[in-house]
Design a protein around this motif. Structure first.
Motif, PDB file in Angstrom:
ATOM      1  N   LEU A 458       0.848  -1.184   0.000  1.00 43.05           N
ATOM      2  CA  LEU A 458       0.000   0.000   0.000  1.00 43.05           C
ATOM      3  C   LEU A 458       0.888   1.240   0.000  1.00 43.05           C
ATOM      4  CD1 LEU A 458       0.074   1.383   3.072  1.00 43.05           C
ATOM      5  CD2 LEU A 458      -1.526  -0.428   3.575  1.00 43.05           C
ATOM      6  N   CYS A 459       0.286   2.365  -0.347  1.00 40.00           N
ATOM      7  CA  CYS A 459       1.022   3.624  -0.278  1.00 40.00           C
ATOM      8  C   CYS A 459       0.124   4.675   0.387  1.00 40.00           C
ATOM      9  CB  CYS A 459       1.479   4.072  -1.661  1.00 40.00           C
ATOM     10  SG  CYS A 459       0.150   4.521  -2.764  1.00 40.00           S
ATOM     11  N   PHE A 460       0.766   5.635   1.019  1.00 40.18           N
ATOM     12  CA  PHE A 460       0.012   6.731   1.633  1.00 40.18           C
ATOM     13  C   PHE A 460       0.847   7.994   1.520  1.00 40.18           C
ATOM     14  CE2 PHE A 460       2.455   4.704   4.966  1.00 40.18           C
ATOM     15  CZ  PHE A 460       2.973   5.740   5.720  1.00 40.18           C
ATOM     16  N   SER A 461       0.152   9.120   1.496  1.00 36.70           N
ATOM     17  CA  SER A 461       0.832  10.406   1.345  1.00 36.70           C
ATOM     18  C   SER A 461       0.546  11.287   2.547  1.00 36.70           C
ATOM     19  CB  SER A 461       0.369  11.096   0.056  1.00 36.70           C
ATOM     20  OG  SER A 461      -1.037  11.329   0.097  1.00 36.70           O
ATOM     21  N   GLY A 462       1.463  12.245   2.773  1.00 39.81           N
ATOM     22  CA  GLY A 462       1.306  13.186   3.882  1.00 39.81           C
ATOM     23  C   GLY A 462       2.594  13.944   4.115  1.00 39.81           C
ATOM     24  N   ASN A 463       2.453  15.215   4.500  1.00 42.91           N
ATOM     25  CA  ASN A 463       3.606  16.068   4.809  1.00 42.91           C
ATOM     26  C   ASN A 463       4.584  16.170   3.638  1.00 42.91           C
ATOM     27  OD1 ASN A 463       2.529  16.500   7.295  1.00 42.91           O
ATOM     28  ND2 ASN A 463       4.120  15.431   8.456  1.00 42.91           N
ATOM     29  N   GLY A 464       4.052  16.137   2.397  1.00 44.12           N
ATOM     30  CA  GLY A 464       4.925  16.298   1.239  1.00 44.12           C
ATOM     31  C   GLY A 464       5.711  15.058   0.883  1.00 44.12           C
ATOM     32  N   TYR A 465       5.377  13.904   1.461  1.00 44.67           N
ATOM     33  CA  TYR A 465       6.101  12.664   1.170  1.00 44.67           C
ATOM     34  C   TYR A 465       5.129  11.594   0.680  1.00 44.67           C
ATOM     35  CZ  TYR A 465      10.427  14.279   3.338  1.00 44.67           C
ATOM     36  OH  TYR A 465      11.575  14.964   3.628  1.00 44.67           O
ATOM     37  N   LEU A 466       5.648  10.761  -0.206  1.00 48.02           N
ATOM     38  CA  LEU A 466       4.931   9.561  -0.639  1.00 48.02           C
ATOM     39  C   LEU A 466       5.576   8.375   0.052  1.00 48.02           C
ATOM     40  CD1 LEU A 466       2.919   8.118  -2.543  1.00 48.02           C
ATOM     41  CD2 LEU A 466       4.775   7.947  -4.196  1.00 48.02           C
ATOM     42  N   ASN A 467       4.770   7.555   0.726  1.00 51.57           N
ATOM     43  CA  ASN A 467       5.274   6.428   1.517  1.00 51.57           C
ATOM     44  C   ASN A 467       4.760   5.118   0.916  1.00 51.57           C
ATOM     45  OD1 ASN A 467       6.260   8.020   4.128  1.00 51.57           O
ATOM     46  ND2 ASN A 467       4.271   8.839   3.503  1.00 51.57           N
ATOM     47  N   ILE A 468       5.657   4.176   0.695  1.00 52.52           N
ATOM     48  CA  ILE A 468       5.293   2.860   0.153  1.00 52.52           C
ATOM     49  C   ILE A 468       5.669   1.815   1.195  1.00 52.52           C
ATOM     50  CG2 ILE A 468       5.680   1.205  -1.703  1.00 52.52           C
ATOM     51  CD1 ILE A 468       6.485   3.557  -3.478  1.00 52.52           C
ATOM     52  N   LYS A 469       4.710   0.972   1.536  1.00 53.52           N
ATOM     53  CA  LYS A 469       4.954  -0.052   2.550  1.00 53.52           C
ATOM     54  C   LYS A 469       4.566  -1.417   2.004  1.00 53.52           C
ATOM     55  CE  LYS A 469       4.046  -1.196   7.405  1.00 53.52           C
ATOM     56  NZ  LYS A 469       5.451  -1.177   7.829  1.00 53.52           N
ATOM     57  N   ALA A 470       5.489  -2.377   2.144  1.00 50.23           N
ATOM     58  CA  ALA A 470       5.242  -3.751   1.725  1.00 50.23           C
ATOM     59  C   ALA A 470       5.243  -4.643   2.957  1.00 50.23           C
ATOM     60  CB  ALA A 470       6.317  -4.211   0.737  1.00 50.23           C
ATOM     61  N   SER A 471       4.152  -5.366   3.154  1.00 48.54           N
ATOM     62  CA  SER A 471       4.015  -6.279   4.288  1.00 48.54           C
ATOM     63  C   SER A 471       4.355  -5.544   5.589  1.00 48.54           C
ATOM     64  CB  SER A 471       4.898  -7.508   4.072  1.00 48.54           C
ATOM     65  OG  SER A 471       4.634  -8.492   5.041  1.00 48.54           O
ATOM     66  N   ASN A 472       5.227  -6.142   6.428  1.00 49.29           N
ATOM     67  CA  ASN A 472       5.600  -5.493   7.691  1.00 49.29           C
ATOM     68  C   ASN A 472       6.982  -4.866   7.616  1.00 49.29           C
ATOM     69  OD1 ASN A 472       3.243  -6.129   9.201  1.00 49.29           O
ATOM     70  ND2 ASN A 472       3.935  -8.253   9.328  1.00 49.29           N
TER      71      ASN A 472
END
Length: 1138
Positions: A458-472
């Motif tokens: 999944l990915c989420f955005s906030g504070n001018g950053y794009l965050n990508i997270k896979a599993s844990n």
């Protein structure tokens, strides 16, 4: 669109007639009574008043070229014909438009000279109260907006040409003003409010309500601020806030443009399509192939033209002509969902409200999560933290979980097992839906989306950053403007202000996170979303060393590494055969990777020293090989010797290699080398020394003997092996047919292996009849039929009609033979081929008569043949048979025999046909001379000949010489039986057996030959029987009035005269009364039934061929058999057994 009041001022007892912004937007000039006031736009404070006017100031304007300025003490004046109510400069400052009280618009240059005059239809009753030039630089022409008190809004070009039609208003307009880029118009007037319009005049909404008429309005340059001036002296400044109206589904993004248009953008292909609605677009929703657009008074439902994923053509599917108030709009395959605070309504496309759900709190977020058409699921987040799942066909919402804080954003994973939630504290929470367990949480999130192609990303955005997270695994971050709204494969969809873009994000980082944990399948799923070739190779290598062959294979396919794919395929085949030693597989992997010593250690540990030896010898590392096996292992020493022989072979020393192979016991490799080089003596020596049990080396020797054309040695070798099939194949390939036939006599199981190729060889050498017999003997009926069909076609083309008839007869018998398996189709073919065989057999005599100078047939015979052929020809005349020849021969023989009527008829028929030039003169002469003959037949025509030609032996009816009903009696429909030589009608009548009498019973009854004197009390009646199927049959039953009278004699006096043929059916007693010498039986093979014929003139001797069942006068048959030594029809030799 929303209007927010920025500031408001009131000038007492003065009407604000006009106002104008300084080009940089910093100051505002206001015409109020006799004064001109300058305001600060930021806070509405007065900067200074301007004096110089002695009467009311109605309009003010800034010129960009400095024609007038606050420092200038005087102004230029020009006299006009009517009172000026409004004015406006073009964008380039070259022309000034004046609106007048008499309904005229005057366009003048900067020197005051009038260039264009526009007269409005209302004249002085529709004074021009406001005008404005469109400031857009994208327009090709200068466009002037004109508002008059005839309550009309119109648009004109600089040339005076009107654009479109007048727009009708509901009030008297007092002011019109464009936005800086020309996209919108602001208007005010007698309705005491300012309204926003598109540049085409479509009303979008109200900016602000006032207590008096709005006399003037202006838009601040390059901003969304609007200032209004009213009749009561009020000056109000509003800021317009345009909200984003959009919708997203996977890679399609729909958004509002210019307030009245909708643009659908394909985020992958970057295609765009514009849908013009010509009304304010309030809401947009998109889902799969559906697009819903809410307008002020209706909702439009669009659908794609096709199912193509790249199709961008939309068409209207439905219109819902109702006004709706809603906060959110969602579209599904067959419904629209309206969200209004706590209430959800589900409407069909025909505006029928099907379901309604009332939530316990305000709805903050709603999303379609897919499902079958008409049964889609909705994900709903509430302000009180509740998360619900609603199916549009179900009245009862399903509560997934309840949070303690309000929901801002929601998404569900592709497999519907995980739920991601962003709450009002900007915290991302990820839950397992089934257990409601919190899997992890991340701070600083304003939006979230699961990857539609990968379950654990999944990915989420906030504070001018794009965050990508896979599993844990830890979060991977990168900078991004805007906020993220979708995640599909390697593309993340980001919305920045009003622009949607697809950001390509490499997936290498999460892939290596999975590889570190040896999670190869998950790493492969990530790699499929988009990584580099080097990443693919790392994944493939890691998976291969981790013995995950499935993942490794798919990764190597991606980078097209055939070498490693061959290794993986070989390992998979071995695993199918039951091998499961992973260390051995790993040793093979190390060997492929060049880690030879590690591979050798693993081979030795798993007990596969031979593989290590093979590896070293293949690499020509003979020193390592000797060191590996030592000196005490004779078996491996022999293997090493074989490998050295291989090396000698590859080093172009074949004789030494062959001798080394023989000494190592590798006979096959030695034979290959010897055979390839043609060393016959060595090959013979090996073949004779080998034991007969060593079949493979012997077979290899025989193969090379065949290749070297030593068939005798090959035959000797196959005999030694006892391989009869190979021996038969050898004789066939060398075309030694006698040896092959002698072998088949001893071993009939090889019949097909010999006769089929023999037949093919015969056919290739133009010996078709022998080939056909060989195919038949081999049981290849289809091939035999094909050969016969080709023979028949050739015979017809070459005018060999006697052969054509014979081949068609053979074809019919072949079909009859096959009919035991394919009954209906083959029996139809049998009847057709029998018919064609008889036609060609008959036509041969006519063809010889017309083409050759002499004929061996008597005139009566030719006459009968022609009549028979014409009576049996249907509309479809077979190829090669000429109706002209037949009629020509019939005409000549009819004339010779005195049958003038038939001759005249034949000549008349010939005139209707295309006549060859060689017959032209003869036929014309015959047609003329026949007219000199009587209309009736010659009295010299012998009575016996006429009767034989025309009399039916069943009902004694005299038939015409030509019968359009065919070869049947015109009275009783009894088919005529013809002699197959003279084609006279034979005195035979066919009869049928009653039900229950078998062919064997009938023959035994006929053979009894009971004398008539013993039948004195027997009686026979002729009567008609109507069966259930309405078939009529003539039956001869017991009981005769006259014991000496025969049933067939009684039949002779029977006259039917109907149109249906009534066959003769006989009972057992009638069969007993028959004499065997008077009955002829066609004993057809199955599935045909036997046919029975009774001779009515026992003194006439009739002979029937036992093969083709054709009947002849006995004298004719004996003469023809003596001439041809066989049956003239089927060519059966006279000495052939029956």
């Amino acid at each position: 669109m929303r209007a927010v009041l920025a500031w408001k001022e009131t000038i007492r007892d003065q009407c604000v007639y006009d106002l104008a912004f300084k080009p940089d937007g910093s100051q505002l000039i206001i015409a109020a009574g006799l004064r001109v006031l300058v305001y600060d736009v930021a806070d509405g404070a007065i900067i200074q008043p301007l004096k110089g006017h002695k009467d009311i100031v109605y309009c003010v304007a800034y010129a960009k070229d400095g024609l007038w300025s606050p420092e200038q003490k005087s102004v230029n004046k020009h006299k006009v014909s009517s009172k000026i109510t409004c004015c406006g400069w073009t964008n380039d400052g070259q022309y000034l438009a004046l609106g007048m009280m008499n309904g005229v618009v005057s366009i003048r240059n900067k020197n005051g000279e009038e260039k264009v005059k526009i007269e409005r239809p209302g004249g002085s009753s529709s004074p021009i109260w406001s005008i404005a030039w469109n400031p857009s630089k994208d327009e090709h022409n200068d466009i002037l907006a004109v508002a008059d008190w005839g309550q009309k809004l119109s648009f004109y070009q600089l040339s005076g040409k009107q654009i479109g039609k007048d727009r009708t208003l509901t009030y008297d307009p007092c002011c019109v003003s464009y936005f800086s880029k020309g996209e919108y118009i602001v208007m005010g007037g007698s309705d005491k409010q300012a309204s926003l319009y598109t540049k085409d005049g479509v009303r979008l909404g109200t900016i602000g309500d006032q207590n008096a008429w709005v006399w003037t309005c202006r838009v601040k340059p390059d901003s969304n601020f609007v200032v209004l001036g009213c009749q009561d002296g009020t000056i109000a400044c509003y800021q317009l806030i345009f909200s984003t109206v959009h919708g997203l589904y996977k890679d399609r993004y729909a958004y509002r443009d210019s307030m009245t248009d909708v643009i659908v953008q394909h985020l992958i292909t970057e295609q765009k399509v514009r849908i013009k609605c010509r009304e304010l677009v309030k809401k947009i929703a998109i889902y799969r192939n559906r697009l819903a657009i809410q307008l002020p008074e209706k909702i439009l439902i669009y659908e794609l033209y096709s199912d193509d994923s790249s199709d961008m053509h939309y068409r209207i599917k439905e219109k819902i002509c109702r006004k709706f108030e809603c906060n959110l709009l969602v579209v599904c395959s067959q419904h629209i969902i309206l969200c209004q605070e706590k209430r959800l309504q589900c409407l069909s496309f025909t505006s029928v409200r099907e379901k309604e759900w009332v939530m316990e709190s305000l709805i903050r977020y709603i999303k379609v999560i897919g499902g079958p058409p008409g049964r889609e699921g909705l994900l709903v987040g509430l302000k009180n933290g509740a998360i619900l799942k609603i199916f549009v066909d179900n009245l009862f919402p399903i509560t997934l979980m309840k949070l303690s804080t309000s929901v801002r954003c929601l998404d569900m994973s592709a497999s519907r097992n995980k739920l991601a939630v962003v709450d009002e504290h900007n915290t991302l929470l990820v839950y397992d839906i089934n257990s409601e367990e919190l899997l992890f949480q991340e701070p600083n999130a304003n939006s979230v989306a699961w990857n539609t192609q990968c379950e654990d990303m999944l990915c989420f955005s906030g504070n001018g950053y794009l965050n990508i997270k896979a599993s844990n695994f830890p979060v991977h971050q990168q900078k991004m403007q805007g906020f993220m709204v979708g995640y599909n494969g390697s593309k993340i969809f980001c919305l920045h202000v009003y622009s949607m873009s697809a950001v390509e994000v490499p997936q290498s980082a999460p892939m290596y996170q999975y590889l570190e944990k040896k999670m190869f399948k998950e790493a492969y799923q990530i790699a499929c979303l988009g990584v580099t070739d080097s990443d693919w190779r790392d994944l493939a290598t890691e998976a291969l060393e981790g013995l995950d062959f499935d993942t490794a294979k798919k990764a190597f396919i991606r980078i097209r590494d055939l070498r490693y794919l061959e290794l993986i395929n070989s390992i998979e085949e071995r695993k199918k055969r039951g091998e499961n030693d992973n260390e051995l597989f790993l040793a093979d992997v190390y060997a492929y990777q060049g880690k030879f010593h590690e591979a050798a250690k693993l081979y030795k540990r798993t007990g596969h020293e031979s593989r290590a030896l093979s590896m070293y010898t293949d690499l020509r590392m003979f020193e390592y090989a000797k060191e590996f096996i030592g000196a005490t292992d004779p078996k491996n020493s022999r293997i090493l010797m074989t490998k050295q022989a291989d090396w000698a072979k590859s080093s172009k020393e074949p004789r030494a290699a062959a001798e080394m192979y023989l000494s190592a016991g590798e006979h096959l490799k030695a034979i290959d080398i010897i055979g390839e080089h043609g060393w016959e003596d060595m090959l013979i020596d090996i073949a004779r020394k080998l034991d007969k049990a060593e079949r493979e080396p012997l077979a290899k020797c025989a193969f090379y003997f065949e290749r070297l054309k030593h068939h005798g040695y090959a035959s000797e070798t196959y005999s030694k092996m006892g391989d009869l099939q190979a021996l038969v194949q050898l004789h066939v390939e060398t075309q030694h047919w006698e040896e092959a036939f002698s072998l088949v006599e001893k071993h009939p199981q090889f019949k097909n292996h010999v006769y089929v190729p023999y037949a093919q060889w015969l056919a290739e050498n133009d010996r078709f009849e022998e080939a056909q017999k060989a195919f038949h003997k081999a049981g290849r009926q289809n091939e035999a039929v094909k050969v016969l069909e080709q023979l028949t076609q050739n015979a017809v083309v070459e005018n060999r009609f006697n052969d054509a008839g014979y081949y068609y007869w053979m074809l019919s018998m072949q079909c009859l033979d096959i009919a035991r398996d394919q009954r209906d189709e083959m029996l139809k073919k049998f009847e057709r081929f029998q018919h064609l065989a008889e036609l060609y057999h008959v036509y041969r005599s006519i063809q010889r008569y017309t083409d050759e100078p002499f004929s061996s047939h008597m005139p009566e015979t030719l006459f009968n043949i022609c009549r028979f052929l014409l009576n049996n020809l249907t509309k479809d005349i077979p190829p090669g048979i000429s109706k002209v020849n037949t009629l020509y021969a019939l005409a000549k023989q009819s004339r010779r025999l005195g049958a003038y009527k038939l001759a005249r008829y034949s000549y008349e028929k010939l005139q209707e046909l295309h006549i060859p030039s060689r017959f032209q003169e003869s036929i014309e002469l015959g047609s003329l001379t026949i007219r000199s003959k009587p209309f009736h037949d010659s009295e010299q025509l012998p009575l016996s000949f006429a009767l034989k030609c025309m009399m039916c032996y069943r009902c004694s009816t005299n038939n015409p010489l030509l019968n359009n009903q065919g070869s049947v009696c015109i009275n009783c429909r009894q088919p005529f039986i013809y002699s197959a030589s003279s084609y006279e009608v034979l005195p035979l009548v066919q009869f049928y057996l009653e039900e229950g009498i078998s062919d064997e019973d009938a023959v035994s009854l006929i053979d009894l030959e009971v004398p008539h004197t013993d039948q004195r009390d027997a009686r026979c009646y002729l009567f008609l029987i109507n069966t259930k199927s309405e078939l009529q049959a003539l039956r001869m039953d017991d009981g005769l009035d006259d014991p000496e009278e025969d049933p067939f004699t009684a039949k002779m006096s029977f006259e039917q005269g109907g149109s249906t043929f009534v066959p003769v059916k006989v009972s057992r007693s009638v069969l007993r009364s028959m004499s065997r010498r008077d009955v002829l039986i066609k004993r057809w093979p199955r599935p045909l039934k036997w046919e029975y014929f009774r001779s009515l003139l026992p003194d006439v001797s009739i002979t029937m061929c036992p093969t083709c069942f054709k009947m002849f006068h006995s004298e004719d048959y004996e003469l023809l058999v003596l001439q041809h030594n066989c049956c003239p029809y089927c060519r059966r030799p006279i000495d052939e057994p029956n």
